[in-house]
Design an enzyme around this catalytic site. Structure first.
Site, short mmCIF file in Angstrom:
data_model
loop_
_atom_site.label_atom_id
_atom_site.label_comp_id
_atom_site.label_asym_id
_atom_site.label_seq_id
_atom_site.Cartn_x
_atom_site.Cartn_y
_atom_site.Cartn_z
CB SER A 1 14.71 -6.33 -10.54
OG SER A 1 13.97 -7.04 -11.37
CB SER B 1 10.98 -7.89 -10.39
OG SER B 1 12.13 -8.05 -9.47
CE LYS C 1 12.08 -8.40 -5.99
NZ LYS C 1 13.14 -8.08 -6.99
#
Lengths: 445, 469
Positions: free
Chosen positions: B177, B153, B78
């Site tokens: 997330s 996210s 990420k």
């Protein structure tokens, strides 16, 4: 000076930089003074995205020791908080400090007069970077050096208990002495290792705080703080005399102009939006840990003065001088120990150190004792022998004797020299001089 | 090497048996990324060159007998994990040109374990959102239906796994997330206990909540990755010294007699399809000998208010360092969502409001922690839907400033309490979109929830379905 109806009410905030090897929240060297800019930095003290602070245990222990030395209570449950404000030298946009649970609170320092100056709190925080504004290739540029960013700072805040600049000065000297005794900071004013911020206002009732206060920021000398306070007292007195109230503001001290100047008004005051620092779990200090730290606190100047007075029969004056710094006090005590065999009076040692301004860094206590003993070799002088020599000298130096009696002091020294020469060994000059003087005062010769 | 769907376990097996090299494997994924990325948009940055270089090194190491746990395995990371020498944007233009000069601890650990990094995955900018729609690089797409969102996210991370652009992914969760995008993309997402995995080097969102974790195709892979990630980090004072167990050891253990807590409130307001599916799947556990027990928990809606206050406050402070002086772009580059959060956080921390908001939220947090503690005195795990809905269409978040909070309502309470939780795929909607179920455990009970998730996975076929891209 203020008119006699007004009393200055002064409080003080002092920042002391600790001399730990590493910074407060990372392992960078905390020794930034005079170093290549930004050489002592890492993601943590640069405040890079993602970097996290890990508190320096030694710095916390030292902060607690300072608090203990200032007679503070210790928060067994303490924590760090974020103080949010923007400034280019603040790498994270917030300073890690302490808000409602400082390591130490409710302490005091006692002045020589017996008056106690209350300590509101002793807390731990981190220093900021340093800005410098220079011309580079003909262009104005602002540079940031983060070497100082994250250096551990202890802030010591007093109650508004001072009523004049002299009290402030005495307090500061005591505080500086204490942190040096603890060996946690050099507290060197020139290097910014101790920074002073007095809050000053004038009140008609010494027990009541007025409705305004003026803060003078970042003063780096005891002398300047004294001048700034005296200047502010006068300035505010004049405003109050006109029936006005001085503005609540932050001012600076201009040493060139010898006056304070306005920096920030109340309207611009920050809302620091303190909240608990989520990156650092609360700090728990157990009673046992506190008592261990208490045991590590050395005998502090006030106690030492009292002990020197009692144990060695010194005057307060002498004891105070000898305890101003720990190495000197230790030197004196060592010398007393060394001098025991020769039955040297500690008072004589104290006098010798103080009068001769002995440099304790270039001599040893033993050497000092030898020096003193040598200068006191009086036992060997036989009174009869001395009397005989004096008679000889008087006979052989009639002119000098006459001159002395006519008021020529220098002749006494000449005669003394002659006596010493005949004596041919070290002796107590004062004793000989006194004997000689006494003999010369007889009217028969 | 032709495209082949592989888990970490399978890929390691192939590498060990010399069926393929890490270079071949990495090339296969880079090719796959090239093929499907225009549709899925999982990545902000693909690091082809570095990946091949890393794969070569891994092959050389393996030839020398190195047996590191992830040696030669291509993963996606990420984009909020700092990566030394590689752009780290957190999907925000503010950091468009920011190249981190250091690795996050998680990245260091993965590198030490031999991973090959394929690139940095897209996310909601600064992790502010549950859709990837707040990303300044455009939203990622759900591999099951590219007109739909992957969630967020860690949307790019979950999409990269579901679209098989990586063997597995590393994401991070503040509240939902990891679990929510895993749910929407039909993959396994583990949110470890707060303090189990180091946050050092992860661009902070809500510092008291952020938990990095793995997004994988299987529960076993999840355990394998957590093994590498978990543990005390001297650079993160909030990591726990609690010992790290061998997560694979008890993975397949019997769950006979396991007590599963179910709270009605966690099914309230949930899409009928999702609700019915999760309830139906609970029978699998009964067949495995587990006992279902109704429990009473605080209604998850309280968590929204509390979470919003705490997280926004921390955000407002955490983003202050991006002051426009040192990172290239100034604060005008912040997106709408970041600006809203900074303003709200600043407000709640302001003089006169602190006690009313932040301080009160901290107190409620303690109440929620106690509430879960009480629940876990009676049950071993709590199970419920991960998200109230299946994946929503592109544009669903428009003018929905509380979108993320509503999408994450079922994961926020456990995040606030710092608990661990895992999403496992548990079915599909009529529209063919994945449905996820979460298993929540007490703090540091990762071993238990992995075991509970694994047993379910082995009894079901959901994880075997693949999206057609």
């Amino acid at each position: 000076m203020p008119n006699n109806k007004l009393t200055p009410i002064i409080g003080l905030e002092v920042h002391v930089e600790l001399k730990t090897n590493s910074k407060m929240f990372c392992s960078c060297s905390a020794d930034y003074f005079g170093k290549e800019p930004n050489g002592h930095t890492c993601p943590v003290c640069l405040g890079l995205p993602g970097a996290l602070p890990v508190p320096n245990k030694k710095a916390i222990d030292w902060c607690i020791k300072i608090a203990l030395s200032l007679n503070c209570k210790i928060n067994e449950f303490s924590k760090f908080d974020r103080k949010n404000y923007f400034y280019p030298d603040l790498s994270k946009g917030y300073q890690i400090s302490q808000f409602d649970l400082p390591f130490g609170y409710e302490g005091y320092i006692e002045l020589a007069s017996g008056k106690k100056i209350g300590i509101t709190r002793v807390h731990m925080e981190e220093d900021t970077g340093k800005l410098s504004h220079q011309d580079i290739n003909g262009q104005r540029a602002s540079l940031i050096d983060f070497n100082r960013s994250g250096v551990p700072l202890v802030e010591i805040v007093t109650e508004p208990d001072f009523n004049d600049a002299l009290e402030v000065k005495e307090y500061l000297q005591k505080l500086q002495q204490i942190v040096r005794y603890l060996d946690v900071s050099n507290a060197d004013m020139d290097k910014g290792e101790m920074r002073l911020e007095p809050n000053i206002s004038l009140s008609t009732d010494p027990k009541k705080l007025p409705n305004y206060k003026v803060e003078v920021k970042n003063i780096n000398s005891f002398k300047f703080v004294e001048k700034a306070i005296n200047y502010e007292t006068k300035r505010q007195d004049e405003i109050l005399a006109k029936g006005e109230t001085p503005a609540q503001e932050t001012r600076g001290w201009d040493e060139n102009k010898q006056k304070t100047f306005s920096q920030r008004s109340k309207e611009d005051a920050h809302d620091y939006r303190y909240f608990p620092e989520p990156d650092i779990p609360p700090i728990v200090t157990t009673k046992e840990q506190i008592s261990t730290l208490q045991k590590e606190v050395p005998e502090l100047p006030d106690k030492k003065v009292k002990r020197f007075e009692k144990e060695f029969g010194l005057s307060f004056y002498d004891a105070e001088i000898l305890t101003r710094d720990k190495p000197l006090a230790n030197f004196f005590e060592e010398a007393v120990k060394e001098g025991q065999e020769q039955k040297l009076n500690p008072k004589d040692i104290a006098n010798f150190i103080i009068n001769k301004k002995t440099d304790t860094s270039t001599t040893t206590p033993l050497a000092l004792v030898k020096q003193i003993t040598a200068s006191k070799q009086t036992v060997a002088v036989d009174e009869k022998e001395l009397a005989k020599i004096i008679e000889e000298v008087i006979t052989e130096n009639e002119k000098a004797v006459t001159d002395y009696k006519a008021g020529k002091e220098a002749s006494l020294m000449f005669l003394l020299g002659q006596v010493m020469k005949k004596l041919a060994r070290k002796a107590d000059t004062n004793l000989i001089k006194d004997t000689l003087k006494k003999r010369l005062s007889y009217s028969d010769k | 090497m032709n495209h082949k769907y592989l888990t970490i376990t399978q890929a390691l097996d192939g590498l060990k048996k010399k069926e393929f090299t890490s270079v071949e494997l990495t090339q296969m994924y880079l090719k796959r990324i090239k093929a499907v990325e225009p549709k899925v948009k999982s990545f902000v940055t693909v690091t082809d060159e570095e990946a091949i270089k890393g794969a070569k090194e891994a092959d050389a190491k393996r030839a020398h007998g190195n047996n590191a746990p992830l040696l030669g395995i291509p993963l996606s990371i990420k984009d909020n994990f700092s990566t030394d020498g590689i752009r780290t944007t957190a999907s925000s233009k503010v950091l468009d040109e920011y190249v981190a000069p250091y690795d996050a601890t998680v990245v260091t650990k993965l590198k030490d374990a031999g991973m090959v990094m394929l690139g940095k995955t897209n996310m909601d900018a600064f992790a502010h959102g549950s859709s990837t729609e707040t990303s300044d690089y455009g939203s990622s797409r759900n591999p099951w239906n590219t007109d739909h969102l992957p969630g967020g996210s860690s949307g790019g991370a979950a999409a990269s796994v579901a679209a098989d652009e990586a063997v597995a992914a590393i994401g991070s969760e503040t509240a939902g997330s990891i679990r929510q995008p895993a749910s929407w993309c039909g993959v396994v997402g583990l949110k470890p206990t707060y303090g189990r995995v180091s946050r050092y080097g992860v661009i902070a969102m809500g510092s008291s909540l952020d938990s990095p974790g793995p997004i994988t195709k299987t529960v076993e892979d999840s355990a394998l990755l957590l093994q590498v990630l978990a543990g005390k980090d001297p650079r993160d004072a909030t990591t726990s010294p609690t010992g790290v167990p061998d997560y694979l050891k008890n993975l397949k253990g019997d769950i006979h007699g396991l007590k599963i807590g179910i709270s009605n409130d966690y099914f309230e307001g949930v899409d009928e399809e999702v609700k019915a599916q999760v309830e139906k799947e609970l029978k699998v556990y009964e067949q495995l000998g587990a006992k279902i027990k109704k429990i009473k928990l605080f209604h998850p809606k309280y968590a929204i208010a509390l979470y919003t206050i705490l997280q926004r406050a921390e955000v407002s402070s955490n983003l202050a360092r991006l002051d426009g002086i040192r990172y290239g772009n100034d604060r005008s580059y912040f997106g709408e969502e970041a600006k809203r959060r900074i303003m709200l956080g600043t407000y709640t921390l302001s003089a006169g409001y602190y006690d009313q908001f932040y301080n009160k939220a901290l107190k409620v947090r303690t109440v929620i922690i106690e509430d879960f503690k009480k629940a876990f005195a009676d049950v071993d795990v709590i199970i419920g839907p991960t998200s109230p809905t299946t994946s929503l269409p592109i544009g669903a978040t428009e003018n929905q400033s509380m979108f993320g909070e509503l999408a994450d309502v079922l994961v926020e309470p456990s995040s606030i309490a710092g608990l661990c939780g895992i999403n496992v795929p548990c079915g599909f909607s009529d529209a063919g979109l994945p449905i996820g179920m979460q298993i929540i455990g007490p703090q540091f009970a990762e071993e238990r929830i992995l075991n509970v998730a694994y047993k379910y996975e082995q009894e079901t076929v959901w994880h075997e379905r693949r999206p057609s891209l």
